[in-house]
Design a protein around this motif. Sequence first.
Motif, mmCIF file in Angstrom:
data_model
loop_
_atom_site.group_PDB
_atom_site.id
_atom_site.type_symbol
_atom_site.label_atom_id
_atom_site.label_comp_id
_atom_site.label_asym_id
_atom_site.label_seq_id
_atom_site.Cartn_x
_atom_site.Cartn_y
_atom_site.Cartn_z
ATOM 1 N N MET A 166 -29.354 9.254 35.418
ATOM 2 C CA MET A 166 -29.153 7.841 35.726
ATOM 3 C C MET A 166 -28.595 7.088 34.520
ATOM 4 O O MET A 166 -27.744 6.208 34.677
ATOM 5 N N THR A 167 -29.063 7.459 33.328
ATOM 6 C CA THR A 167 -28.517 6.836 32.115
ATOM 7 C C THR A 167 -27.046 7.192 31.940
ATOM 8 O O THR A 167 -26.213 6.333 31.610
ATOM 9 N N ILE A 168 -26.718 8.463 32.168
ATOM 10 C CA ILE A 168 -25.332 8.923 32.040
ATOM 11 C C ILE A 168 -24.427 8.218 33.039
ATOM 12 O O ILE A 168 -23.317 7.773 32.700
ATOM 13 N N VAL A 169 -24.886 8.109 34.269
ATOM 14 C CA VAL A 169 -24.086 7.448 35.306
ATOM 15 C C VAL A 169 -23.804 6.004 34.921
ATOM 16 O O VAL A 169 -22.682 5.500 35.073
ATOM 17 N N ASP A 170 -24.808 5.318 34.419
ATOM 18 C CA ASP A 170 -24.628 3.919 34.021
ATOM 19 C C ASP A 170 -23.646 3.771 32.861
ATOM 20 O O ASP A 170 -22.867 2.805 32.817
ATOM 21 N N LYS A 171 -23.673 4.737 31.934
ATOM 22 C CA LYS A 171 -22.857 4.609 30.720
ATOM 23 C C LYS A 171 -21.430 5.134 30.876
ATOM 24 O O LYS A 171 -20.550 4.747 30.103
ATOM 25 N N THR A 172 -21.197 6.022 31.822
ATOM 26 C CA THR A 172 -19.877 6.637 31.950
ATOM 27 C C THR A 172 -18.887 5.642 32.531
ATOM 28 O O THR A 172 -19.094 5.111 33.629
ATOM 29 N N PRO A 173 -17.787 5.380 31.829
ATOM 30 C CA PRO A 173 -16.831 4.371 32.297
ATOM 31 C C PRO A 173 -15.932 4.891 33.409
ATOM 32 O O PRO A 173 -15.727 6.091 33.565
ATOM 33 N N HIS A 174 -15.405 3.963 34.185
ATOM 34 C CA HIS A 174 -14.361 4.299 35.144
ATOM 35 C C HIS A 174 -13.060 4.433 34.367
ATOM 36 O O HIS A 174 -12.528 3.455 33.869
ATOM 37 N N ASP A 175 -12.540 5.659 34.284
ATOM 38 C CA ASP A 175 -11.356 5.872 33.453
ATOM 39 C C ASP A 175 -10.272 6.676 34.163
ATOM 40 O O ASP A 175 -9.398 7.250 33.528
ATOM 41 N N ALA A 176 -10.334 6.746 35.491
ATOM 42 C CA ALA A 176 -9.299 7.402 36.297
ATOM 43 C C ALA A 176 -9.169 8.894 36.012
ATOM 44 O O ALA A 176 -8.117 9.489 36.241
ATOM 45 N N THR A 177 -10.242 9.508 35.501
ATOM 46 C CA THR A 177 -10.253 10.953 35.273
ATOM 47 C C THR A 177 -11.609 11.507 35.721
ATOM 48 O O THR A 177 -12.560 10.756 35.911
ATOM 49 N N ALA A 178 -11.672 12.832 35.881
ATOM 50 C CA ALA A 178 -12.951 13.478 36.145
ATOM 51 C C ALA A 178 -13.639 13.777 34.819
ATOM 52 O O ALA A 178 -12.987 14.148 33.838
ATOM 53 N N SER A 179 -14.945 13.631 34.795
ATOM 54 C CA SER A 179 -15.740 13.969 33.613
ATOM 55 C C SER A 179 -16.641 15.154 33.936
ATOM 56 O O SER A 179 -17.219 15.220 35.023
ATOM 57 N N PHE A 180 -16.752 16.088 32.985
ATOM 58 C CA PHE A 180 -17.642 17.239 33.115
ATOM 59 C C PHE A 180 -18.682 17.087 32.016
ATOM 60 O O PHE A 180 -18.381 17.301 30.834
ATOM 61 N N LEU A 181 -19.901 16.674 32.376
ATOM 62 C CA LEU A 181 -20.897 16.265 31.402
ATOM 63 C C LEU A 181 -22.187 17.054 31.564
ATOM 64 O O LEU A 181 -22.568 17.433 32.669
ATOM 65 N N ASP A 182 -22.875 17.268 30.439
ATOM 66 C CA ASP A 182 -24.173 17.929 30.509
ATOM 67 C C ASP A 182 -25.283 16.885 30.512
ATOM 68 O O ASP A 182 -25.031 15.671 30.519
ATOM 69 N N TRP A 183 -26.522 17.363 30.488
ATOM 70 C CA TRP A 183 -27.686 16.488 30.591
ATOM 71 C C TRP A 183 -27.827 15.523 29.423
ATOM 72 O O TRP A 183 -28.540 14.510 29.519
ATOM 73 N N LYS A 184 -27.151 15.794 28.313
ATOM 74 C CA LYS A 184 -27.159 14.882 27.186
ATOM 75 C C LYS A 184 -26.063 13.828 27.275
ATOM 76 O O LYS A 184 -26.017 12.915 26.452
ATOM 77 N N GLY A 185 -25.144 14.028 28.234
ATOM 78 C CA GLY A 185 -24.000 13.147 28.335
ATOM 79 C C GLY A 185 -22.812 13.647 27.554
ATOM 80 O O GLY A 185 -21.788 12.959 27.464
ATOM 81 N N ASP A 186 -22.912 14.861 26.973
ATOM 82 C CA ASP A 186 -21.815 15.434 26.205
ATOM 83 C C ASP A 186 -20.804 16.095 27.142
ATOM 84 O O ASP A 186 -21.177 16.694 28.161
ATOM 85 N N SER A 187 -19.536 16.049 26.757
ATOM 86 C CA SER A 187 -18.481 16.671 27.560
ATOM 87 C C SER A 187 -18.525 18.179 27.426
ATOM 88 O O SER A 187 -18.813 18.727 26.363
ATOM 89 N N ILE A 188 -18.226 18.866 28.526
ATOM 90 C CA ILE A 188 -18.120 20.328 28.564
ATOM 91 C C ILE A 188 -16.655 20.675 28.813
ATOM 92 O O ILE A 188 -15.994 20.038 29.628
ATOM 93 N N GLY A 189 -16.159 21.680 28.118
ATOM 94 C CA GLY A 189 -14.780 22.098 28.329
ATOM 95 C C GLY A 189 -14.601 22.697 29.716
ATOM 96 O O GLY A 189 -15.451 23.454 30.188
ATOM 97 N N TRP A 190 -13.514 22.344 30.368
ATOM 98 C CA TRP A 190 -13.281 22.843 31.713
ATOM 99 C C TRP A 190 -13.080 24.359 31.715
ATOM 100 O O TRP A 190 -13.363 25.030 32.684
#
Length: 247
Positions: free
Chosen positions: A223-247
């Motif tokens: 829920m924290t990640i969802v609130d903080k992630t901006p609308h940026d016209a791209t897909a995000s691949f995130l882990d439980w910490k909110g860190d990006s994961i390489g596709w």
Amino acid sequence: MITQQTVIIGANSDIAKAIAIEIAGAKNSRLILISRDFNQGARVTDKDLTDTTLITVKDYTSQSIELAIEQIKTCDPLPITRVFVCNGILHSQSIKPEKRLEDFNTDAFNHVIMANALTPMLWIQKLTPILIGNTQCKIIVFSARVGSISDNNLGGWYSYRASKAALNMMLKTAAIELARRAENIKIIAFHPGTTDTSLSKPFQKNVPENKLFTCEFVAQQLMTIVDKTPHDATASFLDWKGDSIGW
């Protein structure tokens, strides 16, 4: 004050229930819970169900999903601002993650790919027409780090890895399309980490104690990640910490 609606698909999973409890506690969103089976306690509490709609689907075929969408349309006209797609399978009585090439089985693969990749995409396909609008909406789909091609250093788990990699590719592709015709929709592929559920039970033996998470912890992080992630016209691949994961 209730100002929005949240849809949770696959609402009978342990993490989905924890997400529902988090949202119900905030008291600013109606819940629309969708599942094939509500007999296993997918409800939050009787009190919380005041602002909750339960939609039971026979299966996850296109026809059943379309029927569910029609039911969603009859709900409160408040905007849908979040959709959580929690469907997925890792193992069953007849399916186990493959350790060797010799374990690979086409029937098992087809079952896993349907549950982990095709079903979430069918939901996105059918939901998109009712989500397009001026209100920002985030679609969060449960993926897995093992679906990352660049992060695959261990091998094994052919069907599960392939299904999550296919899911990730389709989510990324959908985000590119939606950036052109549905700018209000943001797609997030989410890796919850190893969570203490029936899905991970057979594989918890080698998980460090501080890396086996409760469903409540994962829901709070998400829920924290969802609130903080901006609308940026791209897909995000995130882990439980909110860190990006390489596709």
